[in-house]
Design an enzyme around this catalytic site. Sequence first.
Site, PDB file in Angstrom:
ATOM      1  N   ILE A 152       0.844  -1.199   0.000  1.00  0.00           N
ATOM      2  CA  ILE A 152       0.000   0.000   0.000  1.00  0.00           C
ATOM      3  C   ILE A 152       0.885   1.257   0.000  1.00  0.00           C
ATOM      4  O   ILE A 152       0.590   2.235  -0.708  1.00  0.00           O
ATOM      5  CB  ILE A 152      -0.935  -0.026   1.237  1.00  0.00           C
ATOM      6  CG1 ILE A 152      -1.990  -1.148   1.062  1.00  0.00           C
ATOM      7  CG2 ILE A 152      -1.599   1.316   1.459  1.00  0.00           C
ATOM      8  CD1 ILE A 152      -2.841  -1.420   2.296  1.00  0.00           C
TER       9      ILE A 152
ATOM     10  N   THR B  69      -2.317  -6.832  -1.605  1.00  0.00           N
ATOM     11  CA  THR B  69      -0.926  -6.490  -1.931  1.00  0.00           C
ATOM     12  C   THR B  69      -0.226  -7.775  -2.387  1.00  0.00           C
ATOM     13  O   THR B  69      -0.736  -8.877  -2.174  1.00  0.00           O
ATOM     14  CB  THR B  69      -0.193  -5.951  -0.680  1.00  0.00           C
ATOM     15  OG1 THR B  69      -0.190  -6.995   0.299  1.00  0.00           O
ATOM     16  CG2 THR B  69      -0.877  -4.729  -0.106  1.00  0.00           C
TER      17      THR B  69
ATOM     18  N   ASP C 154      14.144   2.845  11.719  1.00  0.00           N
ATOM     19  CA  ASP C 154      13.134   2.012  12.364  1.00  0.00           C
ATOM     20  C   ASP C 154      12.168   2.998  13.011  1.00  0.00           C
ATOM     21  O   ASP C 154      12.546   3.712  13.953  1.00  0.00           O
ATOM     22  CB  ASP C 154      13.814   1.119  13.415  1.00  0.00           C
ATOM     23  CG  ASP C 154      12.801   0.267  14.161  1.00  0.00           C
ATOM     24  OD1 ASP C 154      11.595   0.574  14.123  1.00  0.00           O
ATOM     25  OD2 ASP C 154      13.236  -0.713  14.800  1.00  0.00           O
TER      26      ASP C 154
ATOM     27  N   TYR D 228      -2.882  -5.352  17.499  1.00  0.00           N
ATOM     28  CA  TYR D 228      -2.943  -4.562  16.257  1.00  0.00           C
ATOM     29  C   TYR D 228      -4.266  -3.800  16.191  1.00  0.00           C
ATOM     30  O   TYR D 228      -4.280  -2.593  15.907  1.00  0.00           O
ATOM     31  CB  TYR D 228      -2.810  -5.532  15.086  1.00  0.00           C
ATOM     32  CG  TYR D 228      -2.970  -4.976  13.692  1.00  0.00           C
ATOM     33  CD1 TYR D 228      -1.923  -4.323  13.054  1.00  0.00           C
ATOM     34  CD2 TYR D 228      -4.162  -5.172  12.984  1.00  0.00           C
ATOM     35  CE1 TYR D 228      -2.066  -3.861  11.751  1.00  0.00           C
ATOM     36  CE2 TYR D 228      -4.312  -4.720  11.684  1.00  0.00           C
ATOM     37  CZ  TYR D 228      -3.255  -4.064  11.066  1.00  0.00           C
ATOM     38  OH  TYR D 228      -3.395  -3.617   9.775  1.00  0.00           O
TER      39      TYR D 228
ATOM     40  N   ASN E  13       2.458   5.053   7.240  1.00  0.00           N
ATOM     41  CA  ASN E  13       1.935   3.816   6.632  1.00  0.00           C
ATOM     42  C   ASN E  13       2.538   2.539   7.214  1.00  0.00           C
ATOM     43  O   ASN E  13       1.878   1.502   7.219  1.00  0.00           O
ATOM     44  CB  ASN E  13       2.198   3.881   5.117  1.00  0.00           C
ATOM     45  CG  ASN E  13       2.018   2.526   4.461  1.00  0.00           C
ATOM     46  OD1 ASN E  13       0.889   2.069   4.249  1.00  0.00           O
ATOM     47  ND2 ASN E  13       3.128   1.855   4.154  1.00  0.00           N
TER      48      ASN E  13
ATOM     49  N   LYS F  33      -4.509   0.183  16.103  1.00  0.00           N
ATOM     50  CA  LYS F  33      -5.093   0.885  14.943  1.00  0.00           C
ATOM     51  C   LYS F  33      -6.297   1.737  15.364  1.00  0.00           C
ATOM     52  O   LYS F  33      -6.547   2.789  14.771  1.00  0.00           O
ATOM     53  CB  LYS F  33      -5.495  -0.128  13.868  1.00  0.00           C
ATOM     54  CG  LYS F  33      -4.312  -0.825  13.176  1.00  0.00           C
ATOM     55  CD  LYS F  33      -3.430   0.127  12.381  1.00  0.00           C
ATOM     56  CE  LYS F  33      -2.543  -0.605  11.380  1.00  0.00           C
ATOM     57  NZ  LYS F  33      -1.607   0.298  10.689  1.00  0.00           N
TER      58      LYS F  33
HETATM   59  P1  NAD Z   1       3.678  -4.256   3.784  1.00  0.00           P
HETATM   60  O1  NAD Z   1       4.295  -5.280   4.698  1.00  0.00           O
HETATM   61  O2  NAD Z   1       3.857  -4.398   2.319  1.00  0.00           O
HETATM   62  O3  NAD Z   1       4.165  -2.811   4.203  1.00  0.00           O
HETATM   63  C1  NAD Z   1       4.596  -2.468   5.471  1.00  0.00           C
HETATM   64  C2  NAD Z   1       5.844  -1.619   5.311  1.00  0.00           C
HETATM   65  O4  NAD Z   1       6.237  -1.156   6.601  1.00  0.00           O
HETATM   66  C3  NAD Z   1       7.047  -2.401   4.734  1.00  0.00           C
HETATM   67  O5  NAD Z   1       7.560  -1.641   3.661  1.00  0.00           O
HETATM   68  C4  NAD Z   1       8.044  -2.468   5.877  1.00  0.00           C
HETATM   69  O6  NAD Z   1       9.379  -2.355   5.419  1.00  0.00           O
HETATM   70  C5  NAD Z   1       7.661  -1.238   6.698  1.00  0.00           C
HETATM   71  N1  NAD Z   1       8.012  -1.393   8.108  1.00  0.00           N
HETATM   72  C6  NAD Z   1       7.647  -2.408   8.942  1.00  0.00           C
HETATM   73  N2  NAD Z   1       8.191  -2.216  10.158  1.00  0.00           N
HETATM   74  C7  NAD Z   1       8.888  -1.065  10.104  1.00  0.00           C
HETATM   75  C8  NAD Z   1       9.674  -0.330  11.051  1.00  0.00           C
HETATM   76  N3  NAD Z   1       9.832  -0.765  12.303  1.00  0.00           N
HETATM   77  N4  NAD Z   1      10.263   0.815  10.646  1.00  0.00           N
HETATM   78  C9  NAD Z   1      10.107   1.257   9.369  1.00  0.00           C
HETATM   79  N5  NAD Z   1       9.384   0.615   8.429  1.00  0.00           N
HETATM   80  C10 NAD Z   1       8.779  -0.533   8.798  1.00  0.00           C
HETATM   81  O7  NAD Z   1       2.138  -4.234   4.177  1.00  0.00           O
HETATM   82  P2  NAD Z   1       0.866  -3.434   3.581  1.00  0.00           P
HETATM   83  O8  NAD Z   1      -0.206  -4.438   3.524  1.00  0.00           O
HETATM   84  O9  NAD Z   1       1.215  -2.636   2.390  1.00  0.00           O
HETATM   85  O10 NAD Z   1       0.526  -2.484   4.827  1.00  0.00           O
HETATM   86  C11 NAD Z   1       0.649  -1.076   4.796  1.00  0.00           C
HETATM   87  C12 NAD Z   1      -0.247  -0.499   5.889  1.00  0.00           C
HETATM   88  O11 NAD Z   1      -1.606  -0.821   5.592  1.00  0.00           O
HETATM   89  C13 NAD Z   1       0.034  -1.050   7.285  1.00  0.00           C
HETATM   90  O12 NAD Z   1      -0.097  -0.024   8.247  1.00  0.00           O
HETATM   91  C14 NAD Z   1      -1.058  -2.085   7.475  1.00  0.00           C
HETATM   92  O13 NAD Z   1      -1.361  -2.315   8.843  1.00  0.00           O
HETATM   93  C15 NAD Z   1      -2.206  -1.418   6.741  1.00  0.00           C
HETATM   94  N6  NAD Z   1      -3.279  -2.339   6.310  1.00  0.00           N
HETATM   95  C16 NAD Z   1      -3.023  -3.311   5.376  1.00  0.00           C
HETATM   96  C17 NAD Z   1      -4.078  -4.165   4.996  1.00  0.00           C
HETATM   97  C18 NAD Z   1      -3.904  -5.254   3.963  1.00  0.00           C
HETATM   98  O14 NAD Z   1      -4.849  -6.069   3.787  1.00  0.00           O
HETATM   99  N7  NAD Z   1      -2.798  -5.323   3.237  1.00  0.00           N
HETATM  100  C19 NAD Z   1      -5.350  -4.016   5.586  1.00  0.00           C
HETATM  101  C20 NAD Z   1      -5.536  -3.023   6.524  1.00  0.00           C
HETATM  102  C21 NAD Z   1      -4.501  -2.176   6.880  1.00  0.00           C
END
Ligand code: NAD
Length: 262
Positions: A21, A194, A67, A159, A94, A163
């Site tokens: 995302i 994703t 981080d 989580y 994000n 959130k």
């Molecule tokens: P993703 O794992 O592709 O992206 C998460 C990103 O966060 C990664 O690029 C990772 O490198 C980075 N990250 C993780 N820990 C970190 C840290 N300690 N410091 C810096 N960077 C860090 O997952 P996604 O699905 O693209 O999720 C993006 C956001 O959307 C998240 O907040 C997730 O909770 C939220 N979300 C996703 C979904 C879904 O179905 N994919 C649904 C609801 C909410």
Amino acid sequence: MLEGFDLAGRVALVTGGGTGIGKAIATLLAERGADLALAARRADRLETAAAEIGEATGRRVVTFAADVTDSEAVERMIAAVVDTFGRLDILINNAGKSSYSGFSKMPPAMWDKDVALNLNAAFYCSHAAIPHLKASGRGAIVNISSQAGISGTAGCGAYSAAKAGLQMFTRVAAMEWGGSNVRVNCVAPGMTATELAQAGWAKTGFDAPGAAKTAFALKRPGTPEEVAQAVVFLACDAASYITGETLAVSGGPGQKGMIDVD
Ligand code: NAD
């Protein structure tokens, strides 16, 4: 009217902007004209995404290592972004992820880790960025929450709580910073296909499209691009009178076992 969607001359920071995302949000921000800072724990892992987005959009895309659960590392990262670009107008909180465990068996360290990443990190980044967002004159923060933060997900309790907390952080920050014309909003995605999520579904045999048929009004998972469009709208002047809100991008309410009448 479409001028409100123009981000030329602005600089946006997207945490976790190299995948999923976050990458879709970064791409659309750059397509609208913003220069980009992408942040994750390892800058080298972001390079491919940065090069791809830069080449496709012609915008400047620079990667930063931090981080986001480490408040001092976040302060250094925001200072480096402002050193590099001379400004910061948009912050997208994000980076996020859920552990999986019921509360009875959840080690306290797992609770702490999920709250640190999904709630504390957004405060750290916003706190370090706010002087620059105020200086922008039209700063915008968009926090990425989750449908889990609205309705809760069993097995993802820490989580879900974090959130939900992020949505309240959004409201209060909007009240505190609105006088400096910094808007703070939140997007709550539902099940989003994703690349990583799809790989996970394939590995565990979870039938996401099947589950989506009864879980959501639109009967399918969303795409990262659909989430990104809502996020970028809230970051743009097109949303200039919207702040403190959480917008669900989750396919609408589902039938929850009721008979489908249409
Ligand atoms: P993703 O794992 O592709 O992206 C998460 C990103 O966060 C990664 O690029 C990772 O490198 C980075 N990250 C993780 N820990 C970190 C840290 N300690 N410091 C810096 N960077 C860090 O997952 P996604 O699905 O693209 O999720 C993006 C956001 O959307 C998240 O907040 C997730 O909770 C939220 N979300 C996703 C979904 C879904 O179905 N994919 C649904 C609801 C909410």
